[in-house]
Design an enzyme around this catalytic site. Structure first.
Site, PDB file in Angstrom:
ATOM      1  N   ASP A   1       0.824  -1.198   0.000  1.00  6.43           N
ATOM      2  CA  ASP A   1       0.000   0.000   0.000  1.00  6.43           C
ATOM      3  C   ASP A   1       0.867   1.259   0.000  1.00  6.43           C
ATOM      4  OD1 ASP A   1      -2.749   0.881   0.078  1.00  6.43           O
ATOM      5  OD2 ASP A   1      -2.357   1.639   2.090  1.00  6.43           O
TER       6      ASP A   1
ATOM      7  N   GLU B   1       0.762  -0.603  -5.156  1.00  2.80           N
ATOM      8  CA  GLU B   1      -0.416   0.274  -5.101  1.00  2.80           C
ATOM      9  C   GLU B   1       0.056   1.667  -5.475  1.00  2.80           C
ATOM     10  OE1 GLU B   1      -2.430   3.266  -4.272  1.00  2.80           O
ATOM     11  OE2 GLU B   1      -1.792   2.819  -2.219  1.00  2.80           O
TER      12      GLU B   1
ATOM     13  N   ASP C   1     -11.318   0.478  -0.508  1.00  2.00           N
ATOM     14  CA  ASP C   1     -11.481   1.877  -0.127  1.00  2.00           C
ATOM     15  C   ASP C   1     -12.558   2.589  -0.939  1.00  2.00           C
ATOM     16  OD1 ASP C   1      -9.633   2.041   1.948  1.00  2.00           O
ATOM     17  OD2 ASP C   1      -7.973   2.492   0.609  1.00  2.00           O
TER      18      ASP C   1
END
Length: 502
Positions: free
Chosen positions: A292, A339, A394
Site C-alpha cells: 500500500d 499500489e 477503499d
C-alpha cells in the site's frame, strides 16, 4: 514479474460467513476457496492479516509480523480438545460486531490456552516450543508488547510507566515468566498453523493468495516500541514527524495519518534487515504481495508531529531503489504488486518499472471525461502488467458508486460501456458490466470484490477512508451460490481469463 492472464476475487477473511462473530480460517474459508476454484479464479486477495487494534483497521496493526487471533477457528480449538464445544454468540448476519468480538474471542482463546496447558498432547507442546524458538526474532517482542498492553488496561505503549515504555532491562526481566506472554505467543502458533493449512488447501485447488501490507506501521505497535532506533522518534519515544499526504483537490488540508516515519539511514546501515524480514514473513502467508502507498518508497510527505493537519509538510526522498535492490539480492525475484494510485510522478513510475512490479488500475476512477485518464482500459500499458479492479476496499461498491454519480457522468459511463460492447439497460446490471470491462481489458490480472459479484449497494462497502469509525464490518450473510461461480466462469472463458491449466 509476469502474471498469467487470469482473475481473482477480493474478500478479507473477517467477511467470510459463519456463526463466529467474524469470519475465521475454518470450514467457510475452505468452502470459499472451493467456490473460487469452481469459478475459475486463480487468486484470492486479502487485506493485511495482522492483529487489529482501536478502529479495527487491518492497516493499523499491533505488529507487522504477527497474525490476527480474531481469525482463529473455534472449531479447531474444540477438535483438539482444548475446549468443550460451545454455542456461538447471537450475531447480526452481515456485520462484524467488533465490541462483541473483542470481549468474546479473547475470553475464548484464554480458556483454550489453559486447556492446551493442561491437556495438550506432548507433540503439540513440542511444536509450540519449536515455533517460539524459530520465530523468536519477532515473537518475544510481540507477545511481551501484548502482555504489557493487558497489564496497563490496553493503553498505548507511550502511556506505560517509563521503565516499560523505554524497555529498561530490569523491568522487562520481570515479565520473562509471565504466563500472559506465553498466551500471546500461543495465539500466534495457532494462527500460523491454521493459515498454513488453509494456504495449502488453496494451492491444492489451484488458488494463489495475494497479501497486503501498508508501507507504514502503527505507532502503537510492537515494531515501533521494540525498534525505536528505526523510526523518527525523540528520546522519550515520541514521534518528531509523521506520515500523511499533502493537500489536494479532495482535501484542502491533506491527510495527517499520524504513523511514525522511518529513519531510513538507520535501516540502510543495517542492510534493510527489518524490511527484508517483514516482506519475507508476509510471503510466508501469501504468494503475491500488494504494498500500500507504494509512492512512499520514492518520496514521502513528512509532517511535523505538532502540526494538526498535513498542510505544513514537505516531500522527502526515500531510498526505494536501494531497498528493493538489497531485498531482491536476499530474497530473489520479488512477487510485489505496487499500489500506485493517486498523483503518481515519473520517479515513482521509474522505480515501479525498474523492478517489474505491476501497478493498479481502478475502473471507478476512469470516467472523468479526460481521454488520457490512465484508468481507461485503452490507456493501460501495452504489456498489460497491471491489476485492474472495478473498485477496491477503499471505494464504494460498483452499484453504490454508480448511484452516486451525477447525470452527466452516468451517461458517460453508459456510453463507454455500450461502445465496449457491454450495454447496460438498468442500474442493477452495472456491477457485472464493470466486471466484464475489467475482464475484457488488457490487464493481465483482474480482481473483483465479492460485493460486486453479488451486485450489492453501498451497504456492502468495506471502508470509508475519511471516516474514523464504523469501517471493516461488512461480511457475507451466507455462502456464495454455485450459479454465480458458473456465471463468472463463463464470462472469464469468454474474455480469455482462464489459464490453460485450469
Amino acid at each position: 514479474m509476469e502474471l498469467p492472464r487470469s482473475f481473482g476475487v477480493l474478500l478479507h477473511p473477517t467477511s467470510l460467513p459463519g456463526p463466529w462473530v467474524c469470519g475465521v480460517l475454518g470450514r467457510e474459508a475452505r468452502e470459499f476457496l472451493g467456490w473460487l476454484a469452481e469459478a475459475g479464479a486463480r487468486f484470492w486477495q486479502v487485506l493485511p492479516l495482522g492483529p487489529t487494534g482501536f478502529g479495527d483497521s487491518p492497516y493499523q496493526s499491533f505488529s507487522a509480523f504477527a497474525g490476527n487471533p480474531y481469525l482463529i477457528d473455534p472449531e479447531d480449538l474444540f477438535a483438539r480438545g482444548w475446549l468443550p464445544r460451545e454455542e456461538p454468540p447471537v450475531v447480526a448476519e452481515n456485520r462484524v460486531d467488533y465490541g462483541l468480538l473483542y470481549r468474546w474471542k479473547w475470553d475464548l482463546l484464554r480458556r483454550a490456552f489453559w486447556g492446551f496447558q493442561k491437556g495438550g498432547d506432548p507433540g503439540e507442546h513440542r511444536d509450540f516450543a519449536r515455533f517460539w524458538e524459530r520465530e523468536a526474532r519477532w515473537l518475544w517482542d510481540y507477545a511481551l508488547f501484548m502482555a504489557l498492553k493487558d497489564r496497563f488496561a490496553g493503553r498505548p505503549w507511550n502511556e506505560w510507566p517509563r521503565e516499560f515504555r523505554l524497555r529498561a532491562p530490569k523491568a522487562l526481566a520481570t515479565m520473562e515468566e509471565d504466563e500472559n506472554v506465553r498466551f500471546h505467543a500461543w495465539t500466534q502458533w495457532v494462527f500460523f498453523r491454521e493459515w498454513e493449512e488453509l494456504r495449502n488447501y488453496a494451492h491444492s485447488r489451484g488458488i494463489k493468495i495475494i497479501g497486503d501490507i501498508p508501507i507504514f506501521v502503527a505507532y502503537d505497535s510492537a515494531d515501533v516500541w521494540a525498534h525505536p532506533e528505526l523510526f523518527e522518534l525523540d528520546e522519550e519515544g515520541r514521534p518528531t514527524v509523521v506520515a500523511g499526504v499533502p493537500p489536494d483537490y479532495f482535501s484542502p488540508t491533506g491527510q495527517r495519518w499520524g504513523n511514525p516515519l522511518y529513519r531510513w539511514p538507520a535501516h540502510a546501515a543495517e542492510g534493510f534487515r527489518w524490511w527484508i524480514a517483514r516482506v519475507q514473513q508476509t510471503l510466508r502467508l501469501c504468494d503475491l504481495l500488494r504494498i500500500d502507498h507504494f509512492r512512499g518508497f520514492s518520496a514521502y510527505w513528512e509532517i511535523p508531529a505538532e502540526e494538526p493537519t498535513a498542510v505544513r509538510g514537505r516531500w522527502v526522498p526515500a531510498p526505494g531503489e536501494k531497498l528493493f535492490t538489497r531485498m531482491r539480492a536476499e530474497l530473489g525475484e520479488l512477487p510485489i504488486l505496487a499500489e500506485d494510485l493517486g498523483v503518481i510522478t515519473p520517479d515513482v513510475e521509474e522505480l515501479r518499472d525498474k523492478f517489474g512490479f505491476p501497478g493498479m488500475r481502478v475502473l471507478q476512477f476512469a470516467f472523468d471525461g479526460k481521454p488520457d485518464n490512465p484508468h481507461l482500459p485503452e490507456n493501460f500499458p501495452e504489456h498489460g502488467r497491471v491489476v485492474v479492479y472495478p473498485g477496491t476496499h477503499d471505494n464504494d461498491t460498483a452499484l453504490g458508486w454508480f448511484r452516486s454519480l451525477g447525470k452527466e457522468e452516468r451517461e458517460r459511463v453508459l456510453s463507454y460501456l455500450a461502445k465496449a460492447g457491454i450495454p447496460v439497460t438498468s442500474e442493477a446490471e452495472i456491477s457485472w458490466a464493470l466486471i466484464a470491462l475489467a475482464f475484457l481489458s488488457r490487464a493481465k490480472l483482474a480482481v473483483i470484490p465479492v460485493p460486486d459479484i453479488l451486485g450489492l449497494g453501498s451497504e456492502a462497502r468495506m471502508n470509508y477512508p475519511s471516516r474514523p469509525e464504523g469501517n471493516w464490518t461488512w461480511r457475507l450473510a451466507e455462502r456464495l451460490d454455485l450459479a454465480l461461480a458458473e456465471h463468472l466462469l463463463n464470462l472469464a472463458r469468454e474474455k480469455n481469463r482462464i489459464p490453460k491449466e485450469v
